[in-house]
Design a protein around this motif. Structure first.
Motif, short mmCIF file in Angstrom:
data_model
loop_
_atom_site.label_atom_id
_atom_site.label_comp_id
_atom_site.label_asym_id
_atom_site.label_seq_id
_atom_site.Cartn_x
_atom_site.Cartn_y
_atom_site.Cartn_z
N PHE A 250 0.84 -1.20 0.00
CA PHE A 250 0.00 0.00 0.00
C PHE A 250 0.88 1.25 0.00
O PHE A 250 0.61 2.22 -0.73
CB PHE A 250 -0.91 -0.01 1.24
N TYR A 251 1.92 1.23 0.80
CA TYR A 251 2.89 2.33 0.86
C TYR A 251 3.52 2.56 -0.51
O TYR A 251 3.65 3.69 -0.98
CB TYR A 251 3.96 2.00 1.91
N PHE A 257 2.42 7.99 -6.70
CA PHE A 257 1.79 9.27 -7.01
C PHE A 257 2.69 10.47 -6.70
O PHE A 257 2.33 11.60 -7.02
CB PHE A 257 0.47 9.40 -6.25
N ILE A 258 3.85 10.21 -6.08
CA ILE A 258 4.78 11.31 -5.80
C ILE A 258 5.65 11.47 -7.05
O ILE A 258 6.82 11.08 -7.09
CB ILE A 258 5.63 11.03 -4.55
N ILE A 259 5.08 12.05 -8.08
CA ILE A 259 5.70 12.04 -9.41
C ILE A 259 7.01 12.81 -9.48
O ILE A 259 7.84 12.51 -10.34
CB ILE A 259 4.72 12.57 -10.47
N PHE A 265 4.98 6.03 -12.40
CA PHE A 265 3.91 6.84 -12.98
C PHE A 265 4.48 8.04 -13.72
O PHE A 265 3.91 8.48 -14.72
CB PHE A 265 2.95 7.31 -11.88
N TYR A 266 5.56 8.59 -13.21
CA TYR A 266 6.19 9.74 -13.88
C TYR A 266 6.62 9.36 -15.29
O TYR A 266 6.38 10.12 -16.25
CB TYR A 266 7.40 10.20 -13.07
N TYR A 267 7.24 8.18 -15.44
CA TYR A 267 7.71 7.77 -16.76
C TYR A 267 6.54 7.45 -17.70
O TYR A 267 6.64 7.65 -18.90
CB TYR A 267 8.66 6.58 -16.63
N VAL A 268 5.44 6.97 -17.13
CA VAL A 268 4.25 6.74 -17.94
C VAL A 268 3.73 8.07 -18.50
O VAL A 268 3.42 8.18 -19.69
CB VAL A 268 3.15 6.04 -17.11
N LEU A 269 3.67 9.08 -17.64
CA LEU A 269 3.21 10.40 -18.07
C LEU A 269 4.18 11.04 -19.04
O LEU A 269 3.77 11.67 -20.03
CB LEU A 269 3.02 11.30 -16.84
N LEU A 270 5.47 10.87 -18.78
CA LEU A 270 6.49 11.40 -19.68
C LEU A 270 6.35 10.79 -21.07
O LEU A 270 6.43 11.48 -22.09
CB LEU A 270 7.89 11.11 -19.12
N VAL A 317 0.18 18.79 -6.81
CA VAL A 317 -0.73 18.89 -5.67
C VAL A 317 -1.05 17.49 -5.15
O VAL A 317 -1.05 17.24 -3.93
CB VAL A 317 -2.03 19.62 -6.08
N ILE A 318 -1.32 16.57 -6.09
CA ILE A 318 -1.56 15.18 -5.70
C ILE A 318 -0.32 14.60 -5.02
O ILE A 318 -0.42 13.88 -4.03
CB ILE A 318 -1.96 14.34 -6.93
N SER A 319 0.85 14.92 -5.57
CA SER A 319 2.10 14.45 -4.97
C SER A 319 2.25 14.96 -3.55
O SER A 319 2.70 14.22 -2.66
CB SER A 319 3.30 14.93 -5.81
#
Length: 385
Positions: A250-251, A257-259, A265-270, A317-319
């Protein structure tokens, strides 16, 4: 290998370079050397012409005649030379372990992605349906009555699950026919193992998503299995162990989400946005009012890049919420409880008791984590990250 400076009469082959179309530009690089960078379409014209037959001057003239574009090919070749991506002989890809490659294809393909998506939905349903039983909390860290042995168990299980996560990336990358490596690094206060998947920039954008998300898919699968077993098993110790596993996973999921820490997730968005300046552009947008340097950088971006960076900046903000949640509900309470209990026991200095040596395990683990942090920080400094 860096060669002597080229001249207009030099004959060069760039057949070792891969060229992948992004959205507005191209990713080129040498897969063997793990070097990749973005270039405009004009650079691709040079690569297409540089087959080891024509001189630099002939390549320049050919592009001028056929494409009506004037390019300083000599300067471009010398730039590639300084980057160390020009070879005299094109390197062939090494032999692959067929078992690993086939296993990766079996576990990570378009069909299994549907299975992993169902797992995500099921995990959410289970959390909503049984919040009191399944929602992880920091107390799940302590499986045993002994705080030292609990943390020792937590240490080994968490690192094992980290290797499982990175192993998923390895299998998914291998399924594409590419290779990758691992490196020890730090993200703020955390020691992490990073999967270096730069070779994915040599394949099409659509094929990168599964390798980038493979670790997350496995994390979801493990937490989902843990939740189901918690609901059907009656053994208290086994349930406690499963809750600890669920807490760790879970952690790690919230961590994604701390992109700004460059998570999966950061690389997916990139990859999705196809903007190489995504992070710097977003930071520049947020700080443009208080720094002329950031304001100037943001103004120099294209209209499309500015729009994307504006939208992406909201994810910070989510991060912020994610990192506050992890600190306030998990990290800080766990550290406070551990230190409070340990210091109370050590203050008695009853070194001939089990409790004293149990607390000593805690101190030893903290020291070991500190050493790991120093090593990871040194390696990151040497890499220049």
């Amino acid at each position: 290998m860096i060669h002597e400076k080229f001249t207009k009469d030099s004959i060069i082959s760039l057949s070792n370079l891969t060229v992948i179309k992004e959205i507005d530009d191209y990713t080129i690089g040498d897969e063997q050397k793990n070097i990749f960078f973005r270039v405009p379409r004009e650079a691709v014209y040079v690569i297409e012409e540089a087959e080891g037959h024509n001189t630099i001057e002939e390549i320049q003239n050919s592009i001028l005649q056929n494409k009506k574009i004037e390019i300083d090919v000599l300067d471009f070749m010398n730039t590639l030379n300084n980057l160390g991506v020009i070879n005299n002989i094109s390197l062939n890809e090494g032999h692959r372990n067929n078992f690993i490659k086939n296993l990766g294809k079996l576990l990570f393909n378009k069909t299994t992605v549907i299975f992993y998506i169902i797992n995500i939905l099921l995990t959410i349903i289970l959390l909503i349906s049984f919040p009191n039983k399944l929602t992880p909390n920091y107390q799940d860290t302590f499986v045993l009555s002994s705080i030292g042995l609990s943390l020792l168990l937590f240490f080994f299980v968490s690192w094992f699950l980290v290797f499982v996560h990175e192993g998923a990336h390895y299998l998914a990358v291998s399924a594409t026919g590419k290779k990758m490596n691992f490196q020890l690094s730090i993200r703020w206060f955390w020691v992490v193992i990073e999967a270096n998947m730069n070779t994915l920039w040599s394949i099409s954008r659509e094929k990168r998503y599964i390798p980038f998300l493979a670790g997350f898919f496995i994390d979801i699968l493990i937490i989902n299995v843990s939740f189901i077993l918690i609901l059907i098993i009656n053994d208290i110790f086994v349930i406690s162990l499963l809750k600890m596993v669920a807490l760790i996973q879970f952690y790690k999921i919230i961590w994604q989400f701390i992109i700004f820490l460059r998570t999966d997730f950061y690389y997916v968005l990139l990859n999705y946005f196809g903007v190489s300046t995504l992070t710097k552009g977003s930071i520049s947008y947020l700080l443009r009012k208080i720094s002329s340097k950031y304001s100037l950088f943001f103004d120099q971006l294209s209209i499309r890049e500015q729009i994307i960076c504006k939208r992406y900046s909201w994810l910070y903000v989510i991060s912020l919420f994610a990192i506050c949640y992890l600190f306030l509900f998990f990290s800080i309470p766990t550290v406070f409880h551990t230190l409070k209990t340990t210091l109370n026991i050590l203050s008695a200095f009853a070194y001939n008791t089990f409790e004293f040596w149990d607390s000593f395990i805690v101190i030893a683990l903290i020291f070991f984590e500190f050493i790991l942090w120093i090593i990871a920080a040194y390696k990151r400094f040497k890499r220049g990250d």
